[in-house]
Design a protein around this motif. Structure first.
Motif, PDB file in Angstrom:
ATOM      1  N   ARG A   1       9.983   2.050   5.281  1.00 38.60           N
ATOM      2  CA  ARG A   1       9.297   2.978   6.125  1.00 38.60           C
ATOM      3  C   ARG A   1       8.210   3.039   5.635  1.00 38.60           C
ATOM      4  O   ARG A   1       7.678   3.817   4.110  1.00 38.60           O
ATOM      5  CB  ARG A   1      10.201   4.512   6.547  1.00 38.60           C
ATOM      6  CG  ARG A   1      10.914   4.448   7.343  1.00 38.60           C
ATOM      7  CD  ARG A   1      11.028   3.879   9.152  1.00 38.60           C
ATOM      8  NE  ARG A   1      12.200   4.104   9.409  1.00 38.60           N
ATOM      9  CZ  ARG A   1      12.009   3.328  10.834  1.00 38.60           C
ATOM     10  NH1 ARG A   1      11.451   3.340  11.656  1.00 38.60           N
ATOM     11  NH2 ARG A   1      12.967   3.785  11.215  1.00 38.60           N
ATOM     12  N   ILE A   2       7.180   2.468   5.914  1.00 41.60           N
ATOM     13  CA  ILE A   2       5.579   2.513   5.422  1.00 41.60           C
ATOM     14  C   ILE A   2       5.169   4.061   5.288  1.00 41.60           C
ATOM     15  O   ILE A   2       5.211   4.180   7.333  1.00 41.60           O
ATOM     16  CB  ILE A   2       4.581   1.474   6.766  1.00 41.60           C
ATOM     17  CG1 ILE A   2       4.812   1.496   8.224  1.00 41.60           C
ATOM     18  CG2 ILE A   2       5.351  -0.079   6.132  1.00 41.60           C
ATOM     19  CD1 ILE A   2       4.125   0.974   8.541  1.00 41.60           C
ATOM     20  N   LYS A   3       4.161   4.500   5.180  1.00 43.33           N
ATOM     21  CA  LYS A   3       3.121   5.455   5.277  1.00 43.33           C
ATOM     22  C   LYS A   3       2.093   5.421   4.230  1.00 43.33           C
ATOM     23  O   LYS A   3       1.579   3.982   4.118  1.00 43.33           O
ATOM     24  CB  LYS A   3       4.185   5.691   4.389  1.00 43.33           C
ATOM     25  CG  LYS A   3       5.689   6.456   3.934  1.00 43.33           C
ATOM     26  CD  LYS A   3       6.045   7.610   3.304  1.00 43.33           C
ATOM     27  CE  LYS A   3       7.483   7.741   3.235  1.00 43.33           C
ATOM     28  NZ  LYS A   3       7.847   8.465   2.132  1.00 43.33           N
ATOM     29  N   PRO A   4       1.027   5.927   4.735  1.00 44.78           N
ATOM     30  CA  PRO A   4      -0.304   5.979   4.454  1.00 44.78           C
ATOM     31  C   PRO A   4      -0.348   6.146   2.716  1.00 44.78           C
ATOM     32  O   PRO A   4       0.176   6.302   2.615  1.00 44.78           O
ATOM     33  CB  PRO A   4      -0.587   7.403   4.422  1.00 44.78           C
ATOM     34  CG  PRO A   4       0.268   8.236   5.209  1.00 44.78           C
ATOM     35  CD  PRO A   4       1.260   7.136   5.136  1.00 44.78           C
ATOM     36  N   GLY A   5      -1.597   5.371   2.921  1.00 41.20           N
ATOM     37  CA  GLY A   5      -1.314   4.939   1.362  1.00 41.20           C
ATOM     38  C   GLY A   5      -2.925   4.959   1.244  1.00 41.20           C
ATOM     39  O   GLY A   5      -3.506   5.980   1.489  1.00 41.20           O
TER      40      GLY A   5
ATOM     41  N   ARG B   1       0.860  -1.038   0.123  1.00 42.87           N
ATOM     42  CA  ARG B   1       0.017  -0.050  -0.102  1.00 42.87           C
ATOM     43  C   ARG B   1       0.824   1.370   0.209  1.00 42.87           C
ATOM     44  O   ARG B   1       0.620   1.794  -0.314  1.00 42.87           O
ATOM     45  CB  ARG B   1      -1.187   0.249   1.062  1.00 42.87           C
ATOM     46  CG  ARG B   1      -2.000   1.115   1.944  1.00 42.87           C
ATOM     47  CD  ARG B   1      -2.901   0.788   2.266  1.00 42.87           C
ATOM     48  NE  ARG B   1      -3.950   1.686   2.590  1.00 42.87           N
ATOM     49  CZ  ARG B   1      -3.353   2.704   3.968  1.00 42.87           C
ATOM     50  NH1 ARG B   1      -2.688   2.575   4.330  1.00 42.87           N
ATOM     51  NH2 ARG B   1      -5.274   3.285   3.863  1.00 42.87           N
ATOM     52  N   THR B   2       2.095   1.208   0.432  1.00 36.48           N
ATOM     53  CA  THR B   2       3.327   2.112   0.237  1.00 36.48           C
ATOM     54  C   THR B   2       3.530   2.447  -1.108  1.00 36.48           C
ATOM     55  O   THR B   2       3.302   4.096  -1.658  1.00 36.48           O
ATOM     56  CB  THR B   2       4.201   1.984   1.624  1.00 36.48           C
ATOM     57  OG1 THR B   2       4.037   1.861   2.513  1.00 36.48           O
ATOM     58  CG2 THR B   2       4.738   3.290   1.584  1.00 36.48           C
TER      59      THR B   2
ATOM     60  N   PRO C   1       0.299   2.954  -4.262  1.00 41.40           N
ATOM     61  CA  PRO C   1      -0.988   3.664  -3.662  1.00 41.40           C
ATOM     62  C   PRO C   1      -2.557   3.522  -4.070  1.00 41.40           C
ATOM     63  O   PRO C   1      -3.952   3.454  -4.087  1.00 41.40           O
ATOM     64  CB  PRO C   1      -0.797   4.608  -2.602  1.00 41.40           C
ATOM     65  CG  PRO C   1       0.491   4.951  -3.594  1.00 41.40           C
ATOM     66  CD  PRO C   1       1.190   4.360  -3.729  1.00 41.40           C
TER      67      PRO C   1
ATOM     68  N   ARG D   1       7.754  -1.509  13.087  1.00 45.72           N
ATOM     69  CA  ARG D   1       8.816  -0.812  13.094  1.00 45.72           C
ATOM     70  C   ARG D   1       9.613  -1.668  13.587  1.00 45.72           C
ATOM     71  O   ARG D   1       9.721  -1.841  14.541  1.00 45.72           O
ATOM     72  CB  ARG D   1       9.408   0.839  13.870  1.00 45.72           C
ATOM     73  CG  ARG D   1       8.229   1.782  13.405  1.00 45.72           C
ATOM     74  CD  ARG D   1       9.418   2.009  12.182  1.00 45.72           C
ATOM     75  NE  ARG D   1       8.805   3.775  11.911  1.00 45.72           N
ATOM     76  CZ  ARG D   1       8.040   3.723  10.717  1.00 45.72           C
ATOM     77  NH1 ARG D   1       7.356   2.934   9.650  1.00 45.72           N
ATOM     78  NH2 ARG D   1       7.231   5.911  10.183  1.00 45.72           N
TER      79      ARG D   1
ATOM     80  N   THR E   1       0.468   0.549  14.336  1.00 38.88           N
ATOM     81  CA  THR E   1       0.592   0.703  12.856  1.00 38.88           C
ATOM     82  C   THR E   1      -0.528   1.452  12.075  1.00 38.88           C
ATOM     83  O   THR E   1      -0.306   2.383  10.914  1.00 38.88           O
ATOM     84  CB  THR E   1      -0.192  -0.396  11.753  1.00 38.88           C
ATOM     85  OG1 THR E   1       1.614  -1.562  12.363  1.00 38.88           O
ATOM     86  CG2 THR E   1       0.228  -1.075  10.526  1.00 38.88           C
TER      87      THR E   1
ATOM     88  N   ILE F   1       0.325   5.234  11.954  1.00 36.89           N
ATOM     89  CA  ILE F   1       1.389   5.283  10.622  1.00 36.89           C
ATOM     90  C   ILE F   1       0.768   5.881   8.953  1.00 36.89           C
ATOM     91  O   ILE F   1       1.003   6.903   8.966  1.00 36.89           O
ATOM     92  CB  ILE F   1       2.669   4.824  11.439  1.00 36.89           C
ATOM     93  CG1 ILE F   1       3.146   4.304  12.205  1.00 36.89           C
ATOM     94  CG2 ILE F   1       3.267   4.840   9.583  1.00 36.89           C
ATOM     95  CD1 ILE F   1       4.263   3.354  12.067  1.00 36.89           C
ATOM     96  N   VAL F   2      -0.415   4.026   8.732  1.00 34.67           N
ATOM     97  CA  VAL F   2      -1.053   4.250   7.722  1.00 34.67           C
ATOM     98  C   VAL F   2      -2.098   4.712   7.767  1.00 34.67           C
ATOM     99  O   VAL F   2      -3.039   4.759   6.579  1.00 34.67           O
ATOM    100  CB  VAL F   2      -0.229   2.941   7.415  1.00 34.67           C
ATOM    101  CG1 VAL F   2       0.845   2.829   6.944  1.00 34.67           C
ATOM    102  CG2 VAL F   2      -0.930   2.026   7.670  1.00 34.67           C
TER     103      VAL F   2
END
Length: 532
Positions: free
Chosen positions: A446-450, A244-245, A248, A263, A473, A476-477
């Motif tokens: 590093r995971i991010k919003p998607g 998803r990161t 997106p 993490r 989680t 973060i996302v």
């Protein structure tokens, strides 16, 4: 992880649960997206593997054979070609194997749903079949969606390598681990990891969650889908948020159950799981045993039960018991393993603790013998049996993404601290070198919003994937938290099936489900329990 079932480990309750459930962090080396905006060849469809009668019997009991054969008859099998190294998209190519069960209602088809059971290193090739074999309740997943299974790179029918096993280390003496024995374990594991990583660094260095996510997007493009829906469990949840990161715009609906640590490093991973297991034992198991004190006699209050278990563990560590009808002595690790079990087997736990507290020998108490008794040598799987877990992929994916790589002194100090801080269940943890000795560079992601619609399913009392990781989680996302009120890893697909199907069909879901219930009292249970 961790594999999509709960990974019950046979009858050897003292064995360690292999580190298969999760991997965290990700890729520091920049690489282009796998297929967004690129021309990707379609899936190369081909004949599916033909399994022997012996393998079919291994896959399902006799009463489910007709369903198994019907599903395998519907299964389509294929491959996609992907770059070994996405920084060199036209360089060496490898193969990723996939399967498809087409939606039964093609007139109202909603798309393709990829499935991942966990790992790293778990095979998802037959997961569409496995999911539908769980019972009639899961059939709805295949009503409007093509179910897509796949073997990640390094696993099963996909391109893979297998490292040679390391030199066997003599098992430590029963009782608390000595520093000298720990150093022997550490040195042997470091040597094994170093040899493995150097055996094929070009391939092994590309076994990362981010590259599996890029391969998954190649599958999406090869299927001709503009978006991919996804159901992942355990490590599959980490794969989901990484996908998803990176992609997106290609995400549809995504349901992730038993969410991985967001993490990742191995010390944090182990610490989180130990703390969750200790809390579950200290708060819930002890209260349940106290409520059933008439049966087990371990204490009338939770505090009394806790003290009884800790004292029993210490006693068996100080004086491991040898029974004439068991091959190996019982020490405090077995007591801790019992205390770390999830709720469905608490009646068995209570009986085991009662018997061990009262044991006088020379033979083992009956329930203990039943759990630990020798079943004889394990039978090798048939030659055509599909691989369900690849140890090398598990090792490489963990170690490519783990930044800790502790020296012996640090690893030993961490181990001792974990024992002291978790008196009920800390002894379940085996001493390990972690990823020390792995010769390939750390690759951090590093995971991010998607994009798409995300549901993060956390189990309030779970040990392998503590509930806190779900909340971390989400911070973060993004996404929506769905809470399962049990302690059973990956149980949502079995216990909350209607909600999951409703989410994929409509995009809507409520806040959670009850999950696997706590036993009402000392009822009969399966005579095995999870190693931890």
């Amino acid at each position: 992880m961790d594999t999509f079932d709960t990974r019950t480990i046979g009858r050897r309750a003292g064995a360690v649960l292999a580190a298969t459930l999760l991997a965290g962090a990700a890729l520091a080396v920049a690489a282009p997206p796998a297929s967004a905006g690129q021309q990707v060849p379609p899936v190369a469809w081909q004949s599916c593997p033909a399994y022997s009668e012996e393998t079919l019997r291994m896959m399902a009991p006799q009463e489910r054979q007709a369903q198994l054969r019907e599903l395998l008859g519907r299964l389509q099998c294929g491959t996609v070609s992907v770059p070994l190294d996405y920084r060199i998209p036209h360089g060496q190519q490898i193969t990723v194997a996939l399967t498809r069960l087409k939606a039964r209602d093609q007139a109202h088809r909603l798309g393709s749903m990829a499935l991942n059971p966990g790992g790293p290193g778990g095979s998802g090739y037959l997961m569409p079949v496995d999911v539908l074999m769980r019972g009639d309740s899961t059939a709805g997943l295949n009503e409007h969606y093509d179910l897509i299974g796949f073997d990640p790179r390094g696993v099963g029918y996909s391109t893979k390598v297998n490292c040679a096993p390391g030199e066997r280390v003599e098992a430590p003496a029963p009782g608390p681990l000595t520093e000298a024995a720990a150093r022997r374990i550490y040195d042997a594991q470091v040597a094994e990891l170093r040899a493995c990583g150097r055996s094929d660094p070009a391939f092994l260095g590309r076994l990362t969650t981010a590259n599996v996510a890029r391969d998954l997007d190649r599958i999406r493009a090869g299927l001709g889908e503009s978006r991919l829906h996804f159901l992942g469990i355990s490590w599959g949840t980490w794969l989901g948020v990484v996908y998803r990161t990176l992609f997106p715009q290609q995400v549809g609906r995504m349901f992730l159950d038993s969410v991985a640590i967001p993490r990742f490093d191995i010390p944090a991973f182990e610490k989180g799981r130990l703390e969750a297991g200790e809390r579950n034992a200290a708060v819930r198991l002890t209260a349940w045993l106290a409520a059933n004190n008439d049966t087990y006699g371990l204490g009338a209050t939770a505090d009394e039960v806790r003290a009884t278990i800790i004292a029993l563990r210490a006693s068996y560590d100080a004086n491991p018991r040898r029974f004439t009808d068991l091959e190996e002595p019982i020490d405090g690790r077995f007591i801790a393993t019992a205390a770390a079990q999830s709720a469905p087997v608490w009646p068995l736990v209570g009986q085991i603790l009662k018997e061990l507290r009262e044991a006088t020998g020379p033979t083992a108490p009956p329930t203990v013998k039943e759990v630990l008794g020798d079943d004889g040598p394990g039978q090798a799987p048939p030659a055509d049996a599909p691989e369900r877990q690849n140890r090398t992929m598990n090792k490489a994916a963990f170690c490519n993404e783990d930044p800790s790589r502790a020296d012996f002194d640090t690893a030993w100090a961490t181990y001792q601290r974990n024992l002291a801080q978790n008196p009920l269940t800390g002894r379940t943890l085996r001493f390990s070198a972690g990823c020390a000795g792995w010769p390939l560079p750390v690759q951090a992601f590093r995971i991010k919003p998607g994009g798409g619609s995300l549901v993060l399913s956390g189990h309030r009392w779970e040990t392998p994937s503590p509930y806190e990781w779900t909340l971390q989680t989400r911070t973060i996302v993004g996404g929506r938290v769905y809470t399962v009120d049990d302690d059973v890893h990956g149980s949502a697909l079995r216990e909350c099936t209607g909600d999951i199907i409703g989410f994929f069909d409509t995009g809507r879901i409520d806040g959670g489900c009850t999950g696997v219930p706590v036993p009402s009292g000392p009822v009969a249970v399966a005579r095995t329990f999870d190693a931890v």
